[in-house]
Design a protein around this motif. Sequence first.
Motif, PDB file in Angstrom:
ATOM      1  N   LEU A  93       9.540  83.732  -3.643  1.00  0.00           N
ATOM      2  CA  LEU A  93       9.160  83.453  -4.932  1.00  0.00           C
ATOM      3  C   LEU A  93       8.270  82.249  -5.092  1.00  0.00           C
ATOM      4  O   LEU A  93       7.202  82.196  -5.563  1.00  0.00           O
ATOM      5  CB  LEU A  93      10.374  83.400  -6.044  1.00  0.00           C
ATOM      6  CG  LEU A  93      11.233  84.820  -6.210  1.00  0.00           C
ATOM      7  CD1 LEU A  93      12.380  84.545  -7.249  1.00  0.00           C
ATOM      8  CD2 LEU A  93      10.185  85.858  -6.642  1.00  0.00           C
ATOM      9  N   ASP A  94       8.810  80.905  -4.638  1.00  0.00           N
ATOM     10  CA  ASP A  94       8.048  79.915  -4.547  1.00  0.00           C
ATOM     11  C   ASP A  94       8.842  79.155  -3.174  1.00  0.00           C
ATOM     12  O   ASP A  94      10.083  78.977  -2.974  1.00  0.00           O
ATOM     13  CB  ASP A  94       8.197  79.056  -5.774  1.00  0.00           C
ATOM     14  CG  ASP A  94       9.325  79.161  -6.664  1.00  0.00           C
ATOM     15  OD1 ASP A  94       9.569  79.938  -7.418  1.00  0.00           O
ATOM     16  OD2 ASP A  94      10.368  78.277  -6.195  1.00  0.00           O
ATOM     17  N   ARG A  95       7.937  78.066  -2.754  1.00  0.00           N
ATOM     18  CA  ARG A  95       8.549  77.120  -1.821  1.00  0.00           C
ATOM     19  C   ARG A  95       9.141  75.947  -2.283  1.00  0.00           C
ATOM     20  O   ARG A  95       8.563  75.474  -3.082  1.00  0.00           O
ATOM     21  CB  ARG A  95       7.407  76.901  -0.906  1.00  0.00           C
ATOM     22  CG  ARG A  95       7.765  76.048   0.583  1.00  0.00           C
ATOM     23  CD  ARG A  95       6.654  75.945   1.323  1.00  0.00           C
ATOM     24  NE  ARG A  95       5.701  75.076   0.862  1.00  0.00           N
ATOM     25  CZ  ARG A  95       4.786  74.548   1.587  1.00  0.00           C
ATOM     26  NH1 ARG A  95       4.447  74.847   2.982  1.00  0.00           N
ATOM     27  NH2 ARG A  95       3.910  73.531   1.276  1.00  0.00           N
ATOM     28  N   ILE A  96      10.268  75.719  -1.860  1.00  0.00           N
ATOM     29  CA  ILE A  96      11.025  74.526  -2.338  1.00  0.00           C
ATOM     30  C   ILE A  96      11.190  73.408  -1.316  1.00  0.00           C
ATOM     31  O   ILE A  96      11.692  72.495  -1.779  1.00  0.00           O
ATOM     32  CB  ILE A  96      12.274  74.945  -2.810  1.00  0.00           C
ATOM     33  CG1 ILE A  96      13.186  75.549  -1.848  1.00  0.00           C
ATOM     34  CG2 ILE A  96      12.196  75.932  -4.207  1.00  0.00           C
ATOM     35  CD1 ILE A  96      14.592  76.168  -2.423  1.00  0.00           C
ATOM     36  N   GLY A  97      10.641  73.729  -0.378  1.00  0.00           N
ATOM     37  CA  GLY A  97      10.770  72.739   0.890  1.00  0.00           C
ATOM     38  C   GLY A  97      10.159  72.933   2.121  1.00  0.00           C
ATOM     39  O   GLY A  97      10.110  74.115   2.461  1.00  0.00           O
ATOM     40  N   VAL A  98       9.864  72.098   3.062  1.00  0.00           N
ATOM     41  CA  VAL A  98       9.515  72.351   4.249  1.00  0.00           C
ATOM     42  C   VAL A  98       9.985  71.372   5.281  1.00  0.00           C
ATOM     43  O   VAL A  98      10.206  70.050   4.640  1.00  0.00           O
ATOM     44  CB  VAL A  98       7.900  72.372   4.267  1.00  0.00           C
ATOM     45  CG1 VAL A  98       7.445  71.064   3.829  1.00  0.00           C
ATOM     46  CG2 VAL A  98       7.590  72.789   5.664  1.00  0.00           C
TER      47      VAL A  98
ATOM     48  N   ALA B 269      11.607  74.826   9.600  1.00  0.00           N
ATOM     49  CA  ALA B 269      11.299  76.110   8.905  1.00  0.00           C
ATOM     50  C   ALA B 269      10.888  75.879   7.396  1.00  0.00           C
ATOM     51  O   ALA B 269      10.976  74.508   6.775  1.00  0.00           O
ATOM     52  CB  ALA B 269      12.626  76.810   8.584  1.00  0.00           C
ATOM     53  N   GLU B 270      10.063  76.625   6.694  1.00  0.00           N
ATOM     54  CA  GLU B 270       9.744  76.385   5.394  1.00  0.00           C
ATOM     55  C   GLU B 270      10.938  77.008   4.456  1.00  0.00           C
ATOM     56  O   GLU B 270      11.647  78.208   4.860  1.00  0.00           O
ATOM     57  CB  GLU B 270       8.447  77.247   5.000  1.00  0.00           C
ATOM     58  CG  GLU B 270       7.240  76.616   5.657  1.00  0.00           C
ATOM     59  CD  GLU B 270       6.096  77.434   5.391  1.00  0.00           C
ATOM     60  OE1 GLU B 270       5.200  76.988   4.691  1.00  0.00           O
ATOM     61  OE2 GLU B 270       5.950  78.577   5.980  1.00  0.00           O
ATOM     62  N   ILE B 271      11.335  76.554   3.514  1.00  0.00           N
ATOM     63  CA  ILE B 271      12.367  77.024   2.422  1.00  0.00           C
ATOM     64  C   ILE B 271      11.961  77.568   1.276  1.00  0.00           C
ATOM     65  O   ILE B 271      11.029  76.926   0.587  1.00  0.00           O
ATOM     66  CB  ILE B 271      13.479  75.821   2.263  1.00  0.00           C
ATOM     67  CG1 ILE B 271      13.936  75.199   3.496  1.00  0.00           C
ATOM     68  CG2 ILE B 271      14.719  76.308   1.614  1.00  0.00           C
ATOM     69  CD1 ILE B 271      15.008  74.112   3.304  1.00  0.00           C
ATOM     70  N   PHE B 272      12.065  78.733   0.891  1.00  0.00           N
ATOM     71  CA  PHE B 272      11.689  79.306  -0.075  1.00  0.00           C
ATOM     72  C   PHE B 272      12.757  79.817  -1.074  1.00  0.00           C
ATOM     73  O   PHE B 272      13.949  80.230  -0.495  1.00  0.00           O
ATOM     74  CB  PHE B 272      10.941  80.765   0.075  1.00  0.00           C
ATOM     75  CG  PHE B 272       9.809  80.386   0.910  1.00  0.00           C
ATOM     76  CD1 PHE B 272       8.361  80.464   0.200  1.00  0.00           C
ATOM     77  CD2 PHE B 272       9.518  80.331   2.094  1.00  0.00           C
ATOM     78  CE1 PHE B 272       7.319  80.260   0.905  1.00  0.00           C
ATOM     79  CE2 PHE B 272       8.423  80.056   2.863  1.00  0.00           C
ATOM     80  CZ  PHE B 272       7.161  80.139   2.282  1.00  0.00           C
TER      81      PHE B 272
ATOM     82  N   SER C  38       4.482  75.246  -7.114  1.00  0.00           N
ATOM     83  CA  SER C  38       4.891  76.445  -7.091  1.00  0.00           C
ATOM     84  C   SER C  38       4.312  77.333  -8.451  1.00  0.00           C
ATOM     85  O   SER C  38       3.983  78.639  -8.222  1.00  0.00           O
ATOM     86  CB  SER C  38       6.517  76.615  -7.281  1.00  0.00           C
ATOM     87  OG  SER C  38       6.738  75.777  -8.215  1.00  0.00           O
ATOM     88  N   SER C  39       3.793  76.717  -9.146  1.00  0.00           N
ATOM     89  CA  SER C  39       3.122  77.529 -10.336  1.00  0.00           C
ATOM     90  C   SER C  39       1.819  78.198 -10.006  1.00  0.00           C
ATOM     91  O   SER C  39       1.352  78.681 -10.853  1.00  0.00           O
ATOM     92  CB  SER C  39       2.921  76.431 -11.588  1.00  0.00           C
ATOM     93  OG  SER C  39       2.030  75.349 -11.024  1.00  0.00           O
TER      94      SER C  39
END
Length: 505
Positions: free
Chosen positions: A7-12, A16-19, A313-314
């Motif tokens: 849905l949207d990325r909340i961290g990196v 890894a990238e965190i979604f 994320s919007s």
Amino acid sequence: MTRYELLDRIGVGGMAEIFRGKAVAAGGFEKPVAIKRILPHLSQDKRFVELLIAEAKVLSLLKHRNIVQIFDVGLGDDAQYFLVMEYVDGKDLGAVQRGVEASRRRIPFDLCLHIGAEICEALEHAHSAKAPDGKPMSLVHRDVSPSNILLSRAGEIKLTDFGIAKRAEQEQTGTGGVRGKFAYISPEQARNEHIEPRSDVFAVAVLIWELVTNQRLFSGMGDLEALRAVREAQVRRPSEADSRLTPELDALLMAALSRDPKRRPTAGQFGAQLQSMRYSLEHTVGDPATELAKIIDDAEQIQRQSESGGFDSSDQTEATVIRLRTADAFSLRDKDGQGFSAARQVIDRFEEEETRLAQLSGDQLKMLRAAEHTRDSAELHSPPQRNKRPTDEPTVARAALDSIEPLQVFDGEEATRLVAPTSRRTPAPERVRPRAATQPPPLPLPGLPNVPSLRSRLPTPPAVESTDEYAPGTVHNRNPGQAGPPGPGPQISPPLRPNLQQPMQ
């Protein structure tokens, strides 16, 4: 294959990238999840992938309300590996601390004790959990830091990022055998010694010290200074930082911050002591969940105000759909603990490799002990010294030619000297090098009369005798017994060379 939506990325991070995402099952069933998409260069690293799957296999056995659950791990249809975990709607403790400091507030004292007690419950479960075969797993977190403690709006406090994958990521930083953030590791970790469950207790005590005093203990120092302070367990009493704190709290935290692990309480004992102190307080803020929700909202608002140019994320208009094929080693049913044993062997092998690497960094630790007045953290990354062999010649750095002082004198016995460039060098006079002193005696050739020596005729005396036909060579007498007085030879003018084309007589 399981279907997930990003849905949207909340961290990196470096791994890894965190979604924020959701798992979509048959019949329209959906479940919110957190999805880590492993970075491409790590997805192609077979060793890292093997560790990631083994870690997920082991940690999936931890079932506790204060530990983030692992649901799935595998390869996506874009050839990248994914780790699917429980989603926690909230912020990590580090973001909350920064928000509180920015607003010049502090977390209520009883809430600090509650957070510490909940973390200790999670650690006690990990330290004492048993494998399918009934043997204790003896899991040690090693990195209990604010960024790995998640606070939810529902009042939950969860510990995340156990184990191998996080440490494999930290190998990219060059920290050697010391793993974990310097400000939140135990003295034995800083000394590269044996790690035990009480090592995590020291880290929790550092967190509680910072929460109740609203100050930094080691995290405000540079890397080298923090590592030295942790190794020696140089800790002030909480009452020295805030006089309103009680001696009972001093005794409780200083015992958990002991330099000797055996003098520290276990995670279960420390958590029970914190909870008992909280219940004995006369005044509290009430429901911890309600207070946590307020603090998280404030931290989120401050974070939005401070962010600029980050990921928005919007901008996402639709979710990214991935299909994940679960790794065989993770999905395999564990019969008699064989799957767990195989995963544990992978982890143990990695631990042995880390131990060897830590031993190779012994020169860095020696440098750290000797650098009492140095504050440059770059010293931790100095390369090990090569053992000098007896045949090695010293290499001396010398100044450039233009910077040589006019009065500088070089020793004539020196093996290597600086010389001027060819364009500035005075040409040395040419000299005729004499032949070796071991030339054979002159012998006359058969049928050829002897010639007189040219030694007295040439300006520079050569080392051998010459004739007009064979100059500048030597005429050998192959029959010394018949050698007589030399006969008259040809007259040669000094400025002229002998005629080499004259036929033999």
